[in-house]
Design a protein around this motif. Structure first.
Motif, PDB file in Angstrom:
ATOM      1  N   GLY A 133      -2.159   2.169  -5.955  1.00  0.00           N
ATOM      2  CA  GLY A 133      -1.781   1.296  -7.805  1.00  0.00           C
ATOM      3  C   GLY A 133      -2.229  -0.092  -7.002  1.00  0.00           C
ATOM      4  O   GLY A 133      -2.226  -1.246  -7.321  1.00  0.00           O
ATOM      5  N   LEU A 134      -1.746  -0.498  -5.965  1.00  0.00           N
ATOM      6  CA  LEU A 134      -1.104  -1.960  -5.420  1.00  0.00           C
ATOM      7  C   LEU A 134      -2.478  -2.229  -4.502  1.00  0.00           C
ATOM      8  O   LEU A 134      -3.309  -1.415  -3.941  1.00  0.00           O
ATOM      9  CB  LEU A 134      -0.473  -1.959  -4.051  1.00  0.00           C
ATOM     10  N   ASP A 135      -4.028  -3.742  -4.695  1.00  0.00           N
ATOM     11  CA  ASP A 135      -4.776  -3.797  -3.633  1.00  0.00           C
ATOM     12  C   ASP A 135      -4.445  -3.428  -2.171  1.00  0.00           C
ATOM     13  O   ASP A 135      -2.959  -4.022  -2.087  1.00  0.00           O
ATOM     14  CB  ASP A 135      -5.023  -5.354  -3.644  1.00  0.00           C
ATOM     15  N   LEU A 136      -5.479  -2.894  -1.182  1.00  0.00           N
ATOM     16  CA  LEU A 136      -4.854  -3.417   0.204  1.00  0.00           C
ATOM     17  C   LEU A 136      -4.943  -4.985   0.384  1.00  0.00           C
ATOM     18  O   LEU A 136      -5.676  -5.317   0.529  1.00  0.00           O
ATOM     19  CB  LEU A 136      -5.884  -2.259   1.131  1.00  0.00           C
ATOM     20  N   GLN A 137      -4.252  -4.899   1.717  1.00  0.00           N
ATOM     21  CA  GLN A 137      -4.226  -6.247   1.790  1.00  0.00           C
ATOM     22  C   GLN A 137      -5.072  -6.766   4.036  1.00  0.00           C
ATOM     23  O   GLN A 137      -5.791  -5.226   4.275  1.00  0.00           O
ATOM     24  CB  GLN A 137      -3.138  -6.645   2.588  1.00  0.00           C
ATOM     25  N   SER A 138      -5.328  -7.892   4.128  1.00  0.00           N
ATOM     26  CA  SER A 138      -5.891  -7.262   5.398  1.00  0.00           C
ATOM     27  C   SER A 138      -5.612  -7.108   6.426  1.00  0.00           C
ATOM     28  O   SER A 138      -6.608  -5.910   7.170  1.00  0.00           O
ATOM     29  CB  SER A 138      -6.047  -8.703   6.133  1.00  0.00           C
ATOM     30  N   GLU A 139      -4.348  -6.616   6.950  1.00  0.00           N
ATOM     31  CA  GLU A 139      -3.282  -6.048   7.457  1.00  0.00           C
ATOM     32  C   GLU A 139      -3.486  -4.211   7.352  1.00  0.00           C
ATOM     33  O   GLU A 139      -3.758  -3.842   8.348  1.00  0.00           O
ATOM     34  CB  GLU A 139      -2.120  -7.002   7.831  1.00  0.00           C
ATOM     35  N   HIS A 140      -3.816  -4.057   6.053  1.00  0.00           N
ATOM     36  CA  HIS A 140      -3.689  -2.804   6.228  1.00  0.00           C
ATOM     37  C   HIS A 140      -5.189  -2.383   6.312  1.00  0.00           C
ATOM     38  O   HIS A 140      -5.052  -1.310   7.163  1.00  0.00           O
ATOM     39  CB  HIS A 140      -3.540  -2.319   4.279  1.00  0.00           C
ATOM     40  N   GLU A 141      -6.205  -2.965   5.700  1.00  0.00           N
ATOM     41  CA  GLU A 141      -7.678  -3.189   6.555  1.00  0.00           C
ATOM     42  C   GLU A 141      -8.208  -3.017   7.805  1.00  0.00           C
ATOM     43  O   GLU A 141      -8.830  -2.086   8.496  1.00  0.00           O
ATOM     44  CB  GLU A 141      -8.639  -3.400   5.519  1.00  0.00           C
ATOM     45  N   ARG A 142      -7.328  -3.611   8.265  1.00  0.00           N
ATOM     46  CA  ARG A 142      -7.708  -3.329   9.855  1.00  0.00           C
ATOM     47  C   ARG A 142      -7.130  -2.974  10.644  1.00  0.00           C
ATOM     48  O   ARG A 142      -7.543  -2.147  11.706  1.00  0.00           O
ATOM     49  CB  ARG A 142      -7.167  -4.835  10.438  1.00  0.00           C
ATOM     50  N   LEU A 179      -3.128   7.710   4.636  1.00  0.00           N
ATOM     51  CA  LEU A 179      -2.744   7.242   6.177  1.00  0.00           C
ATOM     52  C   LEU A 179      -2.138   6.099   6.180  1.00  0.00           C
ATOM     53  O   LEU A 179      -1.258   6.242   7.144  1.00  0.00           O
ATOM     54  CB  LEU A 179      -4.204   6.987   6.153  1.00  0.00           C
ATOM     55  N   LEU A 180      -1.829   5.575   5.300  1.00  0.00           N
ATOM     56  CA  LEU A 180      -1.202   3.819   5.659  1.00  0.00           C
ATOM     57  C   LEU A 180       0.309   4.537   5.535  1.00  0.00           C
ATOM     58  O   LEU A 180       0.922   4.584   6.730  1.00  0.00           O
ATOM     59  CB  LEU A 180      -1.457   2.404   4.693  1.00  0.00           C
ATOM     60  N   LEU A 181       0.858   5.269   4.500  1.00  0.00           N
ATOM     61  CA  LEU A 181       1.621   6.000   4.496  1.00  0.00           C
ATOM     62  C   LEU A 181       2.439   6.855   5.373  1.00  0.00           C
ATOM     63  O   LEU A 181       4.112   6.691   6.291  1.00  0.00           O
ATOM     64  CB  LEU A 181       2.221   6.153   2.721  1.00  0.00           C
ATOM     65  N   GLY A 182       1.387   7.587   6.442  1.00  0.00           N
ATOM     66  CA  GLY A 182       1.910   8.524   7.698  1.00  0.00           C
ATOM     67  C   GLY A 182       1.335   7.454   8.076  1.00  0.00           C
ATOM     68  O   GLY A 182       2.049   8.295   9.769  1.00  0.00           O
ATOM     69  N   SER A 183       1.326   6.583   8.678  1.00  0.00           N
ATOM     70  CA  SER A 183       1.248   5.710  10.175  1.00  0.00           C
ATOM     71  C   SER A 183       2.823   6.000  10.467  1.00  0.00           C
ATOM     72  O   SER A 183       2.934   5.093  11.867  1.00  0.00           O
ATOM     73  CB  SER A 183       0.804   4.786   9.765  1.00  0.00           C
ATOM     74  N   LYS A 184       3.544   5.283   9.816  1.00  0.00           N
ATOM     75  CA  LYS A 184       5.210   4.585  10.468  1.00  0.00           C
ATOM     76  C   LYS A 184       4.832   3.463  11.083  1.00  0.00           C
ATOM     77  O   LYS A 184       6.049   3.480  11.153  1.00  0.00           O
ATOM     78  CB  LYS A 184       5.547   5.651  11.046  1.00  0.00           C
ATOM     79  N   LYS A 185       4.532   2.885  10.836  1.00  0.00           N
ATOM     80  CA  LYS A 185       3.883   1.014  11.028  1.00  0.00           C
ATOM     81  C   LYS A 185       4.466   0.853  10.078  1.00  0.00           C
ATOM     82  O   LYS A 185       4.069   0.689   8.717  1.00  0.00           O
ATOM     83  CB  LYS A 185       2.784   0.837  11.419  1.00  0.00           C
ATOM     84  N   LYS A 186       5.041  -0.819  10.176  1.00  0.00           N
ATOM     85  CA  LYS A 186       5.745  -1.761   9.639  1.00  0.00           C
ATOM     86  C   LYS A 186       4.645  -2.589   9.383  1.00  0.00           C
ATOM     87  O   LYS A 186       4.012  -3.502  10.506  1.00  0.00           O
ATOM     88  CB  LYS A 186       6.988  -2.277   9.786  1.00  0.00           C
ATOM     89  N   PHE A 187       3.850  -3.119   7.831  1.00  0.00           N
ATOM     90  CA  PHE A 187       3.432  -3.737   7.290  1.00  0.00           C
ATOM     91  C   PHE A 187       4.149  -5.166   6.449  1.00  0.00           C
ATOM     92  O   PHE A 187       5.022  -4.514   6.069  1.00  0.00           O
ATOM     93  CB  PHE A 187       1.969  -2.842   6.517  1.00  0.00           C
ATOM     94  N   GLU A 188       3.796  -6.132   7.083  1.00  0.00           N
ATOM     95  CA  GLU A 188       4.371  -7.092   5.991  1.00  0.00           C
ATOM     96  C   GLU A 188       4.274  -7.194   4.745  1.00  0.00           C
ATOM     97  O   GLU A 188       4.409  -6.855   3.703  1.00  0.00           O
ATOM     98  CB  GLU A 188       3.737  -8.857   6.289  1.00  0.00           C
ATOM     99  N   PHE A 189       3.545  -6.429   3.800  1.00  0.00           N
ATOM    100  CA  PHE A 189       3.087  -5.910   2.620  1.00  0.00           C
ATOM    101  C   PHE A 189       3.328  -4.806   2.469  1.00  0.00           C
ATOM    102  O   PHE A 189       2.632  -3.613   2.750  1.00  0.00           O
ATOM    103  CB  PHE A 189       1.535  -6.874   1.617  1.00  0.00           C
ATOM    104  N   PRO A 190       3.734  -4.414   1.027  1.00  0.00           N
ATOM    105  CA  PRO A 190       4.505  -2.796   0.064  1.00  0.00           C
ATOM    106  C   PRO A 190       2.777  -2.348   0.572  1.00  0.00           C
ATOM    107  O   PRO A 190       1.509  -2.382  -0.012  1.00  0.00           O
ATOM    108  CB  PRO A 190       4.439  -2.892  -0.958  1.00  0.00           C
TER     109      PRO A 190
END
Length: 553
Positions: free
Chosen positions: A420-429, A405-416
């Motif tokens: 295999g990587l933990d979700l960051q607060s910006e992803h969760e929100r 879902l996050l990869l398909g959003s096309k939104k630029k996040f600060e964290f990759p």
């Protein structure tokens, strides 16, 4: 009939029956009485005292024959507070014409030509009691000492207020200054102070509107927490604060030791700390004969009692030596950690959902004045946001689906974003606020490499039965899992994370003797307070924050 009358008057008597000898003695007397009763108050006190003496006469005579007799302890009674008067739907109108005593702290004092208005707050609610004094008021000669921060006792009759800010006010017949406050040095003035400044005077900040409201909502959340679990058959367990285990396996723990003696001036010298031949600290010489720490979680201990009592919860302080100076981290914080025996991850998610909806609904119904304050001054729209938690259905999706879902959003996040990587607060929100329109979301089945050793491994061999409950504005609020109940799998996980199995011998025993599927979750209480009040810095969600470089108060 005389005995019945005496009993009735005893029920109406003040909390303590001693004669008033000083202004402080008056602090024990609630005065929610009508004017006719007030006229007879002196007789009622003496009559009650006489009735008590008569009732205890036979016992006193018997005691005199065997030894000295003491006085009976007075009956404890709840003190009448401002919230009891102004907290109802009529905002105190039913109290008009009744006598009242208010004890509290002066917020403001405004002297006009013929009257003086004193705002007194006793901490029971956001509202002050407006007290109206004239030069005829007994004790008015102390008015110069009635300054911001001073503690006072005001007595008088409740009347309808002429102003538009409140329905009632107190026409004061007597005022007593209990504790003076120097108006030139009192740190909290009427003007608005920043929260950063108020952290430097944390011993006085509860007297402000914001922190008084935070304290009351925090109290209501704690009460609702206990009520939810108690009503659902859980047993509260006191987990230890000192431990030899690292629940999270992260190593960010505070040591507890007596090797650093304070007896020497300036503390212990390094040469005085016992060491082994290879130069390491000799923990066998310490108080517990092994390394000991402040706990980061009560979970492992909670599991032991869930393996006997079925459903339990812990609620207590925990500690983490993480050198992080952010608005989201504390070194000392409180955790709520239930454990459910004979339960899987689905049961865990259902419990977390029901708990969160219960406590949020409780504060919306029981802290209305404080919540209106937060809605106006802290976070506009917070009541609507909390109502969404209560009313909307929670949804859940797998970690794998969340990453897609996050990869398909096309939104630029600060964290990759990568599997295999933990979700960051910006992803969760983003997931809870944008993708699901403000609904709480549970992410489940995380990669085992980013989760703790005790989480049950799924059949795919790559993920564990873990879940995080996400809410708008905060992100992760609750984290939980189904615990690994299989001995061989748990031992393998300890080996994978290079944890000493000998330190967890008792935890492994739970899998040797009557192991059952079980699950639980952890909730940082201060994050819940943040979520419920809109306070943006976690240091303002706890009375005395402990953070790197600061352990004041």
């Amino acid at each position: 009939m005389a005995a019945a009358a005496a009993a009735r008057l005893l029920r109406l008597a003040p909390r303590r029956l001693q004669v008033k000898t000083s202004p402080l003695a008056a602090l024990s007397f609630p005065l929610p009485r009508t004017a006719p009763l007030a006229a007879a108050s002196g007789r009622r006190q003496s009559f009650c005292a006489a009735a008590q003496a008569s009732a205890h006469a036979p016992a006193a005579a018997a005691a005199a024959a065997t030894g000295p007799a003491g006085e009976a302890v007075g009956e404890f009674r709840k003190r009448m507070r401002v919230a009891d008067v102004k907290g109802g739907e009529d905002e105190g109108a039913a109290w008009v014409g009744k006598e009242l005593a208010v004890r509290g702290w002066v917020r403001t004092c405004r002297a006009q030509r013929t009257v003086t208005f004193v705002e007194v707050n006793d901490g029971s609610c956001l509202s002050n009691m407006q007290c109206v004094l004239t030069s005829d008021t007994e004790g008015y000669d102390q008015i110069d000492s009635v300054t911001t921060g001073a503690s006072v006792l005001v007595e008088g009759v409740v009347a309808s207020s002429q102003g538009g800010k409140q329905k009632v006010e107190l026409k004061v017949s007597k005022i007593t200054v209990i504790g003076k406050s120097d108006p030139t040095s009192f740190p909290i003035q009427k003007k608005r102070a920043s929260r950063e400044y108020l952290r430097t005077v944390a011993h006085l900040r509860p007297r402000t509107n914001t922190f008084g409201a935070v304290a009351r909502v925090r109290n209501a959340l704690a009460y609702a927490t206990h009520k939810f679990f108690q009503d659902n058959g859980f047993v509260w367990v006191s987990s230890p604060i000192i431990t030899a285990s690292d629940c999270e396996g992260a190593g960010e723990q505070f040591y507890v030791t007596t090797l650093l003696s304070n007896s020497a001036e300036g503390g212990s010298l390094l040469k005085d700390i016992p060491a082994t031949k290879d130069g390491r600290v000799d923990w066998s010489q310490d108080f517990f004969c092994k390394p000991a720490f402040l706990t980061v979680s009560g979970q492992l201990n909670g599991e032991t009692y869930a393996s006997a009592l079925s459903d339990i919860y812990t609620f207590g302080p925990t500690f983490r030596a993480e050198n992080s100076n952010t608005a989201r981290h504390l070194a000392e914080f409180w955790m709520i950690e239930p454990e459910l025996a004979f339960a899987d991850l689905n049961d865990d998610m259902a419990c977390a959902t029901a708990y969160l909806q219960y406590v949020v609904k409780y504060i919306l119904e029981n802290c209305k004045e404080d919540m209106d304050f937060f809605n106006t001054w802290v976070e506009k729209g917070i009541i609507d946001r909390l109502n969404d938690v209560v009313e909307k259905k929670f949804v859940h999706l797998s970690y794998t689906d969340a990453v897609e879902l996050l990869l398909g959003s096309k939104k630029k996040f600060e964290f990759p974003v990568k599997w295999g990587l933990d979700l960051q607060s910006e992803h969760e929100r983003y997931i809870t606020e944008v993708a699901f329109g403000g609904r709480p979301v549970i992410i489940r089945d995380y990669p085992k490499e980013i989760k703790a050793f005790y989480m049950r491994q799924n059949d795919d061999g790559k993920t564990v039965a873990a879940m995080d409950l996400l809410v708008p504005r905060v992100g992760e609020l609750i984290g939980g899992s189904q615990r690994e109940e299989r001995l061989d799998h748990l031992e393998a996980r300890l080996d994978e994370q290079n944890l000493n199995k000998e330190s967890y011998w008792w935890y492994l025993d739970l899998r040797r003797y009557g192991s059952v599927p079980h699950a639980g979750f952890g909730l940082g209480f201060e994050r819940l307070v943040q979520f419920a009040t809109g306070i943006d810095n976690i240091r303002d969600a706890i009375p005395f924050p402990r953070v790197p470089g600061s352990a004041e108060f």
